[in-house]
Scaffold this active site. Structure first.
Site, PDB file in Angstrom:
ATOM      1  N   CYS A  30       0.835  -1.191   0.000  1.00  0.00           N
ATOM      2  CA  CYS A  30       0.000   0.000   0.000  1.00  0.00           C
ATOM      3  C   CYS A  30       0.878   1.252   0.000  1.00  0.00           C
ATOM      4  O   CYS A  30       1.754   1.387   0.858  1.00  0.00           O
ATOM      5  CB  CYS A  30      -0.914  -0.012   1.221  1.00  0.00           C
ATOM      6  SG  CYS A  30      -1.782   1.540   1.467  1.00  0.00           S
ATOM      7  N   CYS A  50       0.365   3.011   3.655  1.00  0.00           N
ATOM      8  CA  CYS A  50       0.758   2.456   4.950  1.00  0.00           C
ATOM      9  C   CYS A  50       1.807   1.366   4.830  1.00  0.00           C
ATOM     10  O   CYS A  50       2.321   0.884   5.839  1.00  0.00           O
ATOM     11  CB  CYS A  50      -0.462   1.932   5.706  1.00  0.00           C
ATOM     12  SG  CYS A  50      -1.116   0.399   4.999  1.00  0.00           S
ATOM     13  N   CYS A  53      -5.850  -2.454  -0.080  1.00  0.00           N
ATOM     14  CA  CYS A  53      -5.112  -2.479   1.167  1.00  0.00           C
ATOM     15  C   CYS A  53      -6.122  -2.948   2.210  1.00  0.00           C
ATOM     16  O   CYS A  53      -7.161  -2.321   2.377  1.00  0.00           O
ATOM     17  CB  CYS A  53      -4.616  -1.071   1.507  1.00  0.00           C
ATOM     18  SG  CYS A  53      -3.949  -0.999   3.177  1.00  0.00           S
ATOM     19  N   CYS A 111      -5.033   1.473   8.071  1.00  0.00           N
ATOM     20  CA  CYS A 111      -4.291   2.207   7.036  1.00  0.00           C
ATOM     21  C   CYS A 111      -4.631   3.696   7.113  1.00  0.00           C
ATOM     22  O   CYS A 111      -5.800   4.089   7.167  1.00  0.00           O
ATOM     23  CB  CYS A 111      -4.643   1.678   5.649  1.00  0.00           C
ATOM     24  SG  CYS A 111      -3.947   2.691   4.323  1.00  0.00           S
TER      25      CYS A 111
END
Ligand code: IVH
Length: 661
Positions: free
Chosen positions: A406, A409, A424, A429
């Site tokens: 991602c 994150c 994700c 996140c």
């Protein structure tokens, strides 16, 4: 007795479906409509022997088919010769006159050329029995179960003595705004988005499971006659008028009976100008000799009639270079690649971004950084990359690949089974959090007016915002410690948090960002349950009773309210002073029972004006018809004003509206 009530209910609902979906002028509230509908369902459930062949309950879709059956058209569905310029229209007129050996003018019926999918509807003794695609023009595919779900298509003709046979041809399409909403929903569900409304309509009709079609906002416009028995027509114009009487939507506000070739050319230019304002995509105009007997004299060349032609508009395309491909993370964790391009003007606006949808789509088009691409505005709004110019590709370019982690994150991303969207799945996140908070604060959600996207990002980075309820815990001294926040703007932020506390159940539920629960579904939930307490305790079975909620959505809602952390969030927001008002029944406002269309520039934002009308019980419609009560006109009102005036609809200003309440 119940048989009589059954006929009565079918007829009532038929009338209200027509008023709502064809005339755009509902006569009863959604609530009253739902009551009628529920009664009909119950009656049919209790008495399976009742005839449901033309019942509105049949519009919800049925078991998936194995394949579409091929069926021959009674009369071939012809194609049109296309041309691209107004001069070709003059040549067409010259050819027609030469063939007919006449010098005086021929009347032409002119219409927009809808950019959708041609369909033939078959009515036997007034009952809808079959729908076929065009196919190769001779043999089409039977898509009846999908077409039956389209609410603007009558299941029974509006006629005392319907003809023995009537074949109505027309176009299935999707409105631009419905298309944008559908794509948003598809994205959330992890499903492929559509490049344009035409693809979305075609993709829907090709579904073997008609329950999918039932959930998609398809529309229909009738424009041509197939076979008919027990009815005869003299002109193309009459066909349109009679179709309208039978209950079909036609392009009546946008058609013209032209009495000279010059009028045809003027029509071409006028529609080209107006097309961006139309709620649906068109790609040109269609011109047909008005008299059916002259049409017969003219006959065919190959598969095209000599009596009709299409003049297309020049597509609004441009070339530019892809400078970068960015990957954005959405509220549901979906990763969307976006092409950032050298700014270029297309169709009157400057374009810099185009969505590349997902990995599959990028691979199909093979778009790479450095590529020169052809772009156009799909649905006339959303920029789309049409193709890559192979010859201009830099030698060292590499195919784009979705990141494995991602970009926000860093946790590994996943491509879930049956989905095309990479996600994700980290619930913590930071991008998912930021997007959820932006959604919560949005104008149509909690309306935290002075807290924009940029500020939310900063507040999350500064740990002042970690969850929804934190909006109501913001403190003056913390806000003042941020860069660029003076006393005055901090006051505004706190004030808007304070005023956002007074909200409605619909807004609140929408703001929560529950999977699959958009604004409309949230409103339905609010209307049904009236309080947050009743909603959050509702079982999946109870949720299924709400309009437009199926098992998947019911499950998502239940799961959301079963999460203890989220339950606590709701309690805390209420403790912090959030007041959730029950939805007003539309009958108690000063504008209740009245319909409105807004046009031109008002002294307030469009959304604000709509909210104001709805808050006072009024209903917003999208088009002007004789059933409309008021046109609210601002500056530069455009063609809607002319239409309202010609139909005798009351035209009022924003001030007049204020005075009414
Ligand atoms: S009349 C001989 N009217 O154009 C056919 N067609 O190439 C007479 N179309 O497949 C058709 N808008 O999908 C007619 N207002 C309109 C139309 C229209 C779009 C499409 C239709 C057909 C194609 C013909």
């Amino acid at each position: 007795m119940s048989k009589r009530r059954h006929e009565e209910l079918k007829q009532l609902i038929r009338r209200h479906d027509h008023a709502y979906h064809v005339l755009d002028a509902p006569e009863i509230s959604d609530y009253d409509y739902d009551q009628l509908y529920a009664e009909l369902i119950q009656l049919e459930k209790d008495q399976p022997e009742l005839d449901t062949s033309d019942s509105p309950t049949q519009r919800v879709g049925s078991k998936p088919l194995d394949a579409f059956v091929k069926v021959q058209h009674r009369l071939p569905m012809l194609s049109l010769q296309n041309s691209y310029s107004p001069e070709d229209l003059l040549e067409f007129d010259a050819r027609v006159k030469k063939f007919l050996r006449r010098e005086d003018n021929v009347e032409y019926f002119c219409e927009p050329k809808f950019d959708g999918l041609a369909i033939e509807l078959v009515y036997e003794r007034g009952i809808f029995v079959r729908a076929l695609t065009r196919g190769d023009g001779i043999v089409g595919e039977d898509v009846t179960s999908n077409i039956r779900t389209i609410r603007s298509i009558p299941l029974r003709l509006h006629a005392k003595k319907p003809p023995a046979l009537l074949e109505v041809r027309g176009e299935v399409l999707m409105f631009k705004k419905d298309f944008a909403e559908l794509n948003e929903q598809q994205q959330e569900n992890g499903q492929a988005t559509f490049a344009n409304p035409r693809n979305a309509a075609a993709g829907t009709i090709r579904q073997l499971d008609s329950r999918i079609a039932a959930g998609r906002p398809l529309r229909f416009f009738a424009y041509a006659l197939g076979a008919a028995e027990g009815a005869s027509f003299q002109t193309q114009e009459e066909i349109g008028r009679r179709f309208q009487e039978y209950g079909f939507p036609v392009a009546s506000g946008h058609s013209l009976l032209a009495r000279s070739p010059e009028e045809v050319v003027d029509f071409y230019h006028r529609i080209d100008q107006e097309r961006h304002q139309l709620p649906f995509d068109i790609d040109g105009i269609v011109v047909k000799v008005n008299s059916l007997s002259l049409q017969e004299d003219l006959g065919l060349v190959a598969r095209s009639p000599r009596w009709a032609t299409a003049a297309k508009f020049k597509p609004e395309q441009a070339q530019t270079v892809v400078e970068q491909i960015q990957v954005q993370v959405g509220r549901t964790g979906a990763l969307t690649p976006v092409a950032i391009m050298t700014p270029v003007r297309v169709g009157g606006v400057t374009v810099t971004h185009a969505t590349l949808h997902n990995q599959e789509e990028i691979q199909r088009k093979d778009v790479r950084v450095g590529d020169t691409v052809v772009i156009q505005r799909a649905g006339d709004v959303i920029p789309e990359i049409v193709s890559v110019i192979a010859g201009k590709r830099p030698e060292d370019s590499k195919p784009f690949e979705m990141p494995a982690h991602c970009p926000a994150c860093g946790s590994p991303v996943r491509l879930l089974e049956g989905e095309v969207v990479t996600r994700c799945v980290n619930p913590l996140c930071i991008a998912v959090l930021k997007e959820s908070l932006k959604h919560f604060a949005g104008r149509r959600a909690m309306n935290l007016e002075k807290i924009g996207d940029r500020l939310i990002e900063t507040l999350v980075d500064e740990k002042q915002l970690t969850r929804y309820s934190d909006f109501y815990r913001l403190r003056r001294e913390d806000l003042l410690s941020l860069d660029r926040q003076g006393e005055k703007s901090v006051d505004n932020i706190l004030k808007s948090a304070e005023s956002s506390k007074k909200t409605t159940l619909g807004r609140f539920v929408f703001a929560l960002g529950i999977r699959f629960v958009g604004e409309t579904t949230a409103k339905h939930l609010a209307d049904h349950f009236l309080t947050i307490d009743r909603l959050r305790e509702a079982s999946e079975e109870e949720l299924l009773e709400v309009p437009e909620i199926g098992p998947k959505v019911a499950k998502a809602i239940r799961e959301w309210f079963d999460n203890p952390v989220l339950r606590r969030e709701i309690d805390e927001m209420i403790e912090l002073g959030v007041e959730i008002a029950a939805p007003k029944r539309s009958t108690d406002g000063a504008l209740s029972g009245k319909s409105f269309v807004i046009t031109g520039t008002l002294p307030v934002k469009r959304d604000e004006a709509r909210d104001f009308i709805e808050k006072h019980g009024g209903k917003i419609l999208s088009g002007v018809s004789s059933k409309l009560n008021y046109l609210v006109a601002g500056d530069d009102p455009g063609s809607k004003l002319d239409k309202a005036e010609s139909l005798g609809v009351a035209v009022i200003s924003w001030d007049d509206l204020q005075k009414m309440v």
